[in-house]
Design a protein around this motif. Structure first.
Motif, short mmCIF file in Angstrom:
data_model
loop_
_atom_site.label_atom_id
_atom_site.label_comp_id
_atom_site.label_asym_id
_atom_site.label_seq_id
_atom_site.Cartn_x
_atom_site.Cartn_y
_atom_site.Cartn_z
N SER A 19 0.57 -1.08 -0.14
CA SER A 19 -0.30 0.15 -0.20
C SER A 19 0.80 1.07 0.16
O SER A 19 0.46 2.44 -0.27
N ARG A 22 5.27 1.58 -5.01
CA ARG A 22 5.28 2.81 -6.73
C ARG A 22 6.15 2.03 -7.67
O ARG A 22 6.81 0.89 -6.91
N PRO A 88 -7.88 4.24 -7.72
CA PRO A 88 -6.82 3.44 -7.22
C PRO A 88 -6.89 3.43 -5.48
O PRO A 88 -8.51 3.79 -5.06
N THR A 115 -4.30 -3.86 -3.97
CA THR A 115 -3.89 -2.56 -3.93
C THR A 115 -4.44 -2.04 -5.44
O THR A 115 -3.11 -2.15 -6.58
N THR A 117 -2.64 1.39 -6.72
CA THR A 117 -2.55 2.56 -6.65
C THR A 117 -2.21 3.97 -8.21
O THR A 117 -2.01 3.27 -9.15
#
Length: 205
Positions: A19, A22, A88, A115, A117
């Motif tokens: 979480s 990147r 996201p 997750t 992103t």
């Protein structure tokens, strides 16, 4: 512009902390999937519907018709509703394998966490639970779906391979909205076990 197959190697942090991860700095992330896709993955994306239909037919023929029906539009090849794509956030992801090569024709696994992103103009995707964990990028696509390119992490691995380096780990498919706050990631002709993998994506409220 043809990008080198580097953009996934930068997912180097532990998946358990995904979480906060990147996929890559936004300045390094390509925005055109056609500039990075491998020829074999281009074929998989072009033939997604053929794989989906054959996998569903195989499941019905081998005695899993009731299971296919029970999943409703999740396993309907033509259920895509068009934009928007998934935002996201944190998701529950449920994997269904169809057309098993050395397993049942339909296998549904319990939901685990995923997750999504923001990575510049694309979306990073990581399944953070389970033994087989797709990791990659969701690109803007043409028509009702977005394009996914990624690699498979296995077991206790903590780093993703570079996309394009190992064809047995490369993954390609599409993300489709199939209902209010409900999407699916379709993965035609995965290298392991099945003819089609379908991952249901439901936001965690």
């Amino acid at each position: 512009m043809k990008y080198a197959p580097f953009f996934l190697v930068l997912l180097a942090l532990p998946v358990a902390a995904c979480s906060k991860n990147r996929i890559a700095p936004a300045s390094l992330v390509p925005t055109d999937w056609k500039a990075v896709v491998t020829p074999s993955d281009m074929d998989r994306i072009r033939n997604w519907r053929t794989a989906f239909v054959k996998a569903v037919e195989d499941a019905r023929r081998r005695g899993s018709g009731a299971g296919v029906t029970a999943e409703g539009n999740l396993l309907d090849p033509d259920a895509a509703l068009g934009p928007p794509g998934p935002p996201p956030g944190q998701y529950q992801c449920r994997v269904i394998k169809l057309g098993g090569k050395m397993m049942a024709a339909l296998v549904a696994y319990p939901a685990t966490s995923c997750t999504l992103t923001t990575e510049g103009d694309v979306i990073g995707f990581a399944r953070t639970g389970g033994v087989q964990r797709p990791v990659g990028l969701i690109f803007p696509g043409d028509g009702p779906r977005q394009i996914f390119l990624g690699t498979m992490m296995l077991g206790d691995e903590r780093r993703a391979l570079e996309y394009g380096r190992d064809a047995t780990r490369d993954m390609a498919g599409a993300v489709e909205r199939i209902g209010p706050n409900r999407w699916r990631l379709i993965l035609p002709y995965p290298r392991m076990e099945s003819m089609m993998d379908v991952i249901e994506l439901v936001p965690i409220s």
